[in-house]
Design a protein around this motif. Structure first.
Motif, PDB file in Angstrom:
ATOM      1  N   ILE A 413      41.488  51.553  26.951  1.00 38.14           N
ATOM      2  CA  ILE A 413      40.395  50.601  26.803  1.00 38.14           C
ATOM      3  C   ILE A 413      39.774  50.411  28.187  1.00 38.14           C
ATOM      4  O   ILE A 413      40.476  50.146  29.152  1.00 38.14           O
ATOM      5  N   ALA A 414      38.471  50.559  28.291  1.00 41.26           N
ATOM      6  CA  ALA A 414      37.788  50.363  29.563  1.00 41.26           C
ATOM      7  C   ALA A 414      36.704  49.316  29.387  1.00 41.26           C
ATOM      8  O   ALA A 414      36.144  49.153  28.307  1.00 41.26           O
ATOM      9  N   GLN A 415      36.406  48.567  30.454  1.00 39.40           N
ATOM     10  CA  GLN A 415      35.312  47.594  30.394  1.00 39.40           C
ATOM     11  C   GLN A 415      34.648  47.518  31.761  1.00 39.40           C
ATOM     12  O   GLN A 415      35.153  48.038  32.760  1.00 39.40           O
ATOM     13  N   ALA A 416      33.469  46.890  31.806  1.00 44.22           N
ATOM     14  CA  ALA A 416      32.589  47.037  32.955  1.00 44.22           C
ATOM     15  C   ALA A 416      33.152  46.459  34.245  1.00 44.22           C
ATOM     16  O   ALA A 416      33.043  47.076  35.304  1.00 44.22           O
ATOM     17  N   GLY A 417      33.745  45.285  34.222  1.00 45.83           N
ATOM     18  CA  GLY A 417      34.267  44.742  35.467  1.00 45.83           C
ATOM     19  C   GLY A 417      34.521  43.251  35.390  1.00 45.83           C
ATOM     20  O   GLY A 417      34.166  42.572  34.424  1.00 45.83           O
ATOM     21  N   LEU A 418      35.179  42.743  36.442  1.00 42.94           N
ATOM     22  CA  LEU A 418      35.499  41.326  36.552  1.00 42.94           C
ATOM     23  C   LEU A 418      35.219  40.862  37.968  1.00 42.94           C
ATOM     24  O   LEU A 418      35.481  41.586  38.936  1.00 42.94           O
ATOM     25  N   GLU A 419      34.719  39.632  38.081  1.00 39.31           N
ATOM     26  CA  GLU A 419      34.484  39.066  39.394  1.00 39.31           C
ATOM     27  C   GLU A 419      35.760  38.412  39.920  1.00 39.31           C
ATOM     28  O   GLU A 419      36.717  38.172  39.171  1.00 39.31           O
ATOM     29  N   GLU A 420      35.787  38.124  41.197  1.00 36.54           N
ATOM     30  CA  GLU A 420      36.923  37.454  41.825  1.00 36.54           C
ATOM     31  C   GLU A 420      37.216  36.141  41.104  1.00 36.54           C
ATOM     32  O   GLU A 420      36.308  35.397  40.724  1.00 36.54           O
ATOM     33  N   GLY A 421      38.512  35.832  40.874  1.00 37.12           N
ATOM     34  CA  GLY A 421      38.877  34.585  40.206  1.00 37.12           C
ATOM     35  C   GLY A 421      40.276  34.633  39.624  1.00 37.12           C
ATOM     36  O   GLY A 421      41.031  35.582  39.837  1.00 37.12           O
ATOM     37  N   THR A 422      40.606  33.582  38.863  1.00 35.63           N
ATOM     38  CA  THR A 422      41.901  33.469  38.186  1.00 35.63           C
ATOM     39  C   THR A 422      41.694  33.775  36.706  1.00 35.63           C
ATOM     40  O   THR A 422      40.862  33.140  36.055  1.00 35.63           O
ATOM     41  N   TYR A 423      42.493  34.725  36.171  1.00 33.87           N
ATOM     42  CA  TYR A 423      42.271  35.215  34.815  1.00 33.87           C
ATOM     43  C   TYR A 423      43.548  35.189  33.980  1.00 33.87           C
ATOM     44  O   TYR A 423      44.659  35.085  34.507  1.00 33.87           O
ATOM     45  N   ARG A 424      43.324  35.285  32.697  1.00 33.97           N
ATOM     46  CA  ARG A 424      44.371  35.661  31.759  1.00 33.97           C
ATOM     47  C   ARG A 424      43.727  36.570  30.712  1.00 33.97           C
ATOM     48  O   ARG A 424      42.503  36.550  30.534  1.00 33.97           O
ATOM     49  N   VAL A 425      44.554  37.375  30.051  1.00 32.24           N
ATOM     50  CA  VAL A 425      44.067  38.277  29.009  1.00 32.24           C
ATOM     51  C   VAL A 425      44.758  37.919  27.707  1.00 32.24           C
ATOM     52  O   VAL A 425      45.993  37.823  27.652  1.00 32.24           O
ATOM     53  N   PHE A 458      46.694  35.467  36.335  1.00 31.63           N
ATOM     54  CA  PHE A 458      46.788  36.340  37.485  1.00 31.63           C
ATOM     55  C   PHE A 458      45.508  36.224  38.308  1.00 31.63           C
ATOM     56  O   PHE A 458      44.467  35.798  37.801  1.00 31.63           O
ATOM     57  N   GLU A 459      45.612  36.597  39.583  1.00 29.64           N
ATOM     58  CA  GLU A 459      44.485  36.461  40.500  1.00 29.64           C
ATOM     59  C   GLU A 459      43.822  37.816  40.738  1.00 29.64           C
ATOM     60  O   GLU A 459      44.496  38.846  40.854  1.00 29.64           O
ATOM     61  N   ILE A 460      42.499  37.809  40.811  1.00 28.93           N
ATOM     62  CA  ILE A 460      41.719  38.961  41.279  1.00 28.93           C
ATOM     63  C   ILE A 460      41.004  38.507  42.549  1.00 28.93           C
ATOM     64  O   ILE A 460      40.224  37.552  42.518  1.00 28.93           O
ATOM     65  N   ASP A 461      41.296  39.165  43.686  1.00 34.30           N
ATOM     66  CA  ASP A 461      40.786  38.696  44.976  1.00 34.30           C
ATOM     67  C   ASP A 461      39.524  39.425  45.430  1.00 34.30           C
ATOM     68  O   ASP A 461      39.082  39.257  46.563  1.00 34.30           O
ATOM     69  N   GLN A 462      38.947  40.249  44.557  1.00 34.60           N
ATOM     70  CA  GLN A 462      37.675  40.898  44.861  1.00 34.60           C
ATOM     71  C   GLN A 462      37.032  41.333  43.557  1.00 34.60           C
ATOM     72  O   GLN A 462      37.688  41.400  42.518  1.00 34.60           O
TER      73      GLN A 462
END
Length: 508
Positions: A413-425, A458-462
């Motif tokens: 599964i692929a998707q366009a992208g995510l911005e920096e921030g705190t996420y859950r799936v 989880f965190e995404i830092d970029q």
């Protein structure tokens, strides 16, 4: 809100949830409950501040304690889904005093299995005078996390949130009541948890039922019944062992033992009945053998005269399901082993019914279900939807992006992208095509794994683009299910992959 696991709510409802249209029924529906909170979480990190367990035991037993107060009525059973490696004289003294007052005490054996602490006794479970409860999984075997030491007395269902062996769309955790955070407030819901904490209320409620039948039942009498195998089915090595104690709790045996100790004076013995546990044979796509126990309760004669099957050909050769009844006695009571021959089945779902035909011309029916995968197929489920949620400044998660794969498990599964921030799936299937995932019976889980409330993050830092995800397992560790408000799911959409600045692969 993240500090709320609703552990006490979960174990309490397992024990005493009333009958009715509530989603679950407790082991002893509607029994009186005295709730005592031991410790609480503090500060943003949810650090735990322990309470005074000896004083809590004394209060529950109606004995003098530091609070200067007594309950309106003392407890018959004290159930403790808690513990640790430390023991004190104050704790043992409180236990002794409670037993002297006629209170039966039960505690969780601990969840340190498969770790260096596996054989380290946990207290109060290992304390003298306390019934220590280990946990079993769907297969009626010791759960991987359940501890093993000499003081363990009995085993009960504790669940396994890391598997879905019967492929019913739910993890094999114990489902009971929890709070579900929705719109900034908690709503009633259900969730799956695993642990010896979940096993303990099963035993405690069974003992409470015994005390109702025989109000004079003493802690010493329970000890004797347990040691004599009158409350359990032996599932481990013959006799008492360090993993399951005297065996798996048997509610029919517990009821019958209480009737016997009451001597017929306190209750009118019910007519004979035969119980079969488990009450269905769910082989899923993993199991090839399931052991089933037939037991009798009540007064009078009743036996199993034969075992037959619809669509299974139990009595003939070459069938896909056979039964070995060598563990049953002359009355047909005891252990039956059902063995599945997958090689004689094709790909797909198969259902049948096994009937235990009784001497009074009635029968106990046991549904059978099997799922055989196509091992050559790349996908093995309905379309998988992934919803990426980002945490805002108000600590509330909202949907950031959604993607899907119509080919199901085992695919990219692929998707366009995510911005920096705190996420859950949050991921799952929409098998009934109603626009929602996480309905009852649908695959539903979270990354990072979280067994209740979808609390992992989880965190995404970029900023990232072109992320790829492989759905590798039908039984993710975070598999969870409850009957709160389902999560909206869009139909699968085409994703145009861009050239990646950074690419990560996540296996939920």
């Amino acid at each position: 809100a993240k500090c709320h696991s609703f552990h006490g709510t979960h174990v309490s409802s397992t024990a005493v949830a009333p009958t009715g249209n509530n989603g679950i029924t407790g082991v002893f529906p509607g029994a009186d409950l005295m709730a005592i909170k031991i410790g609480y979480s503090i500060d943003p990190n949810c650090d735990f501040l322990p309470g005074d367990l000896p004083q809590a035991i004394r209060y529950a037993a109606g004995l003098e304690n530091d609070s200067g107060q007594l309950p309106p009525r003392k407890a018959d059973i004290i159930s403790m889904s808690l513990g640790g490696p430390d023991v004190s004289a104050a704790l043992q003294n409180a236990i002794n005093a409670a037993r002297q007052a006629g209170v039966i005490l039960v505690a969780a054996a601990g969840n340190g299995g498969s770790t260096p602490d596996e054989t380290v006794p946990q207290y109060p479970a290992a304390s003298t005078g306390v019934i220590a409860v280990a946990a079993t999984d769907l297969r009626r075997e010791p759960a991987y996390y359940s501890q093993s030491y000499a003081q363990i007395d009995i085993a009960a269902p504790g669940g396994d949130a890391t598997t879905d062996e019967n492929l019913d769309g739910f993890s094999d955790a114990i489902v009971a009541a929890i709070g579900v955070l929705q719109g900034g407030s908690f709503q009633n819901g259900f969730g799956g948890l695993q642990g010896s904490s979940m096993a303990t209320p099963h035993v405690a409620a069974g003992l409470a039922l015994m005390r109702m039948i025989d109000p004079g039942l003493t802690p010493a009498e329970v000890d004797g019944l347990l040691a004599n195998g009158q409350l359990t089915t032996d599932i481990g090595p013959a006799g008492k062992d360090n993993q399951t104690g005297h065996g798996l709790m048997s509610l029919p045996k517990m009821v019958q033992a209480a009737i016997d100790t009451a001597g017929g004076a306190a209750v009118t013995p019910p007519p004979p009945s035969i119980f079969v546990t488990p009450n269905r044979l769910d082989f899923g796509d993993v199991l090839n053998s399931i052991t089933l126990q037939a037991e009798k309760t009540g007064s009078g004669t009743l036996s199993v005269s034969s075992v037959t099957g619809t669509g299974t050909g139990l009595s003939g050769g070459g069938s896909w399901l056979s039964v070995n009844d060598s563990g049953a006695d002359a009355s047909g009571l005891g252990t039956y082993q059902f063995v599945l021959d997958r090689s004689s089945l094709g790909v797909g779902t198969f259902e049948a019914n096994v009937s235990f035909n009784l001497s009074d011309a009635t029968s106990v029916d046991v549904p059978v279900s099997v799922f055989n995968r196509d091992t050559n197929a790349t996908g093995s489920s309905s379309a998988i939807f992934l919803i990426f949620e980002v945490k805002g400044n108000n600590e509330v998660f909202t949907e950031a992006v959604q993607t899907a794969n119509a080919n199901g498990l085992g695919n990219l599964i692929a998707q366009a992208g995510l911005e920096e921030g705190t996420y859950r799936v949050i991921f799952g299937t929409d098998m009934d095509n109603d626009g929602f995932i996480c309905d009852q019976g649908e695959l539903c889980g979270t990354y990072p794994p979280s067994s209740t409330n979808f609390e992992g993050e989880f965190e995404i830092d970029q900023n990232l683009v072109g992320l790829q995800f492989i759905t590798e397992s039908a039984s993710p560790a975070g598999l969870s299910s409850f009957d709160g408000t389902p999560i909206p799911a869009q139909m699968p959409i085409a994703i145009n992959k861009s050239k990646t600045a950074e690419q990560k692969s996540v296996a939920p």
